[in-house]
Design a protein around this motif. Structure first.
Motif: not given
Length: 442
Positions: A375-377, A384-385, A404-406, A408, A418, A420
Motif C-alpha cells: 500500500k503506497t501513499t 489511512d489506506f 502488509i508493506y505500507r 509512505y 515503509f 510492515r
C-alpha cells in the motif's frame, strides 16, 4: 463393450458407456492415483477445478480417466474426453456424490504467463484454457474476442487487434493514460451475458486478461489484468466499454516495438510519474497505535477533483511501490545468501489482480513463502489506506505468512519509508466500512 470415437478423437456416448460406474470405482481410482505418485500419463494437473475427497484435492479429469479405464477395460486418455462444468465426466462424478470446486489458483509465471510476453492464441489457450478445445481460426479460442470464465469462473480473456485491416469494424484504442477504449462483438447488446459480466467486473475478485496486437499477422502481447472504468449504457451492437490497464505506464520502448500508437489521454491533467520515484526504501517501525488518531482517518476533502487522473496516478503509485518492495526483497535474500529464493520472487499482481496480494517472496531463514500486499501513499506514517475484502480474506487464510508493506512519504529525490505488519488484518488494523457491494435479493 464397443467404444467408438468422434471426429475430434473423443469417445462417443461416454455417459451411456459409464452409466453403471460406481462410487467405489472412483475411490479405487483415487487410490491408484496416489500409488502412481499423483501423475497419470497424458493428464496434466488441473488448473481450474479440484475434486475434493476427504478434504483433499485431486485433478478431476485424471481420476475420472483412471476410473473409466478400469470400468471400460480400455486405456482412456485425456484427449478422449473433456472436463468442465457442462461435461459428461463432471456430471457423472457429481451424480456419484463427489464435490468438484473451482480452483482459486490462476496460472502465472511458472505456467508461462509473463507480463508483456508474446503469445499466439494457441499459446494462450494452453495456459488459460484447460478443458477447452482449440481450433485454429474458429471456435472459442481460435476466433472469438471475448472468452468468458477463463481461467476461472467469473474471469475473462480479451483478444484485441488494433489498427485497420480487412473485416475489422472496430475502433479500439489505447490512450496515453493507460485506458483501453474497446467495443464488444457486433452482435452483443447490454443484455448479452458476456457484457453483463464485464460491466460488473471487480478486479479484486476476478480477472480480465488483455492480449493485444496492432497487426493481424503479429503475435499478441500480454498486457496483464484490466479494471473496469466506464461504459456507454446507450451503446448496442457493439457495446462500448473503457478499461484501465493496471500495469501502466508501459516499459520504455514497448509501444514502438509492437507498433502501438497511443491516442490522447482521457484525463487532460494526466501526468506520468516516472520522474517522481524515490531513490530508496527505508524500513521504520509501525505507527504507535496508542498515539495515532484512531478512527478519525487522515483523509482530505476533495473539491473539483479529476477522479480519472487521481485513479490513474494511484495505479502508477501502487505499481512503483510494488517494484521498490520487489527489489528490497531480492536484495535482502541475496544478502542472506539465498540467491535461489531471490530468483523466485514473483510480482504476482502484474498477471493476477485478484490474487489478494501483490508479491510472492520468501523468508530467508525458513524458505517459507511470504504473501505481500503493498500500500503506497505520498502521505505520512498515519495515512489511512483502502483494502479489499479479498485481501482481508487472504490475510486470514495465510496467517503470519501474509504481510502488509505500507510505503509512505513517497516522493522524488528522497528515500521513501515503509513499515510492515504480518498476520490477520482485522487484528492489526481498525477497519472502517466505507462501501458495500449490493446484490439484488431473489
Amino acid at each position: 463393450m464397443s467404444i467408438e470415437f468422434g471426429k475430434a478423437g473423443r469417445i462417443n456416448r461416454l455417459g451411456s458407456l459409464l452409466k453403471n460406474l460406481s462410487r467405489e470405482e472412483v475411490l479405487e481410482a483415487v487410490s491408484r492415483f496416489e500409488k502412481l505418485g499423483r501423475k497419470v500419463d497424458s493428464f496434466d494437473e488441473s488448473s481450474r477445478y479440484d475434486l475434493i475427497i476427504n478434504g483433499k484435492a485431486y485433478p478431476p479429469k485424471a481420476v475420472f480417466g483412471l476410473a473409466a479405464s478400469a470400468h471400460l477395460n480400455f486405456d482412456v486418455k485425456s484427449q478422449h474426453f473433456v472436463g468442465g462444468e457442462a461435461s459428461a465426466s463432471f456430471r457423472i462424478l457429481q451424480r456419484l456424490g463427489f464435490e468438484i470446486k473451482p480452483k482459486t489458483y490462476r496460472p502465472g509465471r511458472k505456467e508461462g504467463l509473463i507480463l508483456h510476453g508474446n503469445y499466439s492464441r494457441r499459446d494462450a489457450w494452453k495456459i488459460l484454457g484447460e478443458g477447452d478445445t482449440f481450433r485454429a481460426g474458429s471456435g472459442t479460442w481460435g476466433l472469438q474476442g471475448i472468452i468468458r470464465d477463463r481461467p476461472l469462473p467469473g474471469d475473462a480473456v480479451l483478444f484485441v487487434t488494433l489498427g485497420s485491416y480487412e473485416g475489422n469494424q472496430y475502433e479500439d484504442a489505447v490512450t496515453e493514460d493507460g485506458a483501453l477504449i474497446w467495443k464488444s462483438q457486433a452482435e452483443q447488446t447490454q443484455a448479452s451475458p458476456a457484457v453483463r459480466q464485464l460491466v460488473a467486473h471487480d478486479e479484486t475478485r476476478n480477472l480480465v486478461c488483455l492480449f493485444l496486437r496492432t497487426e493481424e499477422s503479429a503475435p499478441y502481447t500480454y498486457f496483464g489484468p484490466l479494471s473496469f472504468r466506464e461504459w456507454d449504457p446507450a451503446s448496442e451492437k457493439p457495446v462500448h466499454i473503457v478499461w484501465n490497464i493496471l500495469n501502466w505506464p508501459l516499459p520504455e520502448g514497448l509501444a514502438s516495438k509492437i507498433g502501438l500508437a497511443l491516442t490522447p489521454a482521457l484525463s487532460p491533467t494526466y501526468q506520468p510519474i516516472e520522474n517522481d520515484i524515490p531513490s530508496s526504501l527505508t524500513e521504520t517501525a509501525p505507527p504507535d497505535r496508542s498515539k495515532s488518531k484512531s478512527g478519525k482517518g487522515n483523509g482530505n476533502a476533495y473539491g473539483n477533483t479529476d477522479w480519472a487522473e487521481r485513479e490513474a496516478r494511484n495505479r502508477q503509485l501502487g505499481l512503483a511501490g510494488e517494484r521498490l518492495v520487489i527489489q528490497k526483497e531480492i536484495d535482502h535474500l541475496v544478502a542472506e545468501g539465498r540467491e535461489d529464493l531471490a530468483n523466485s520472487v514473483e510480482h504476482t499482481a502484474t498477471v493476477n489482480s485478484a490474487a489478494g496480494y501483490d508479491i510472492r517472496s520468501f523468508d530467508s531463514q525458513t524458505g517459507q513463502e511470504k504473501y505481500i500486499e503493498v500500500k503506497t501513499t505520498t502521505g505520512d506514517l498515519n495515512t489511512d489506506f483502502f483494502i479489499s475484502s479479498n485481501e482481508i480474506s487472504k490475510a486470514e487464510e495465510y496467517g503470519e505468512s501474509y504481510w502488509i508493506y505500507r510505503i509512505y512519504d513517497f516522493a522524488a529525490g528522497r528515500p521513501a519509508r515503509f513499515y510492515r505488519v504480518s498476520g490477520n488484518v482485522t487484528k492489526n488494523f481498525d477497519l472502517v466500512p466505507t462501501a458495500f457491494r449490493a446484490t439484488r435479493k431473489f
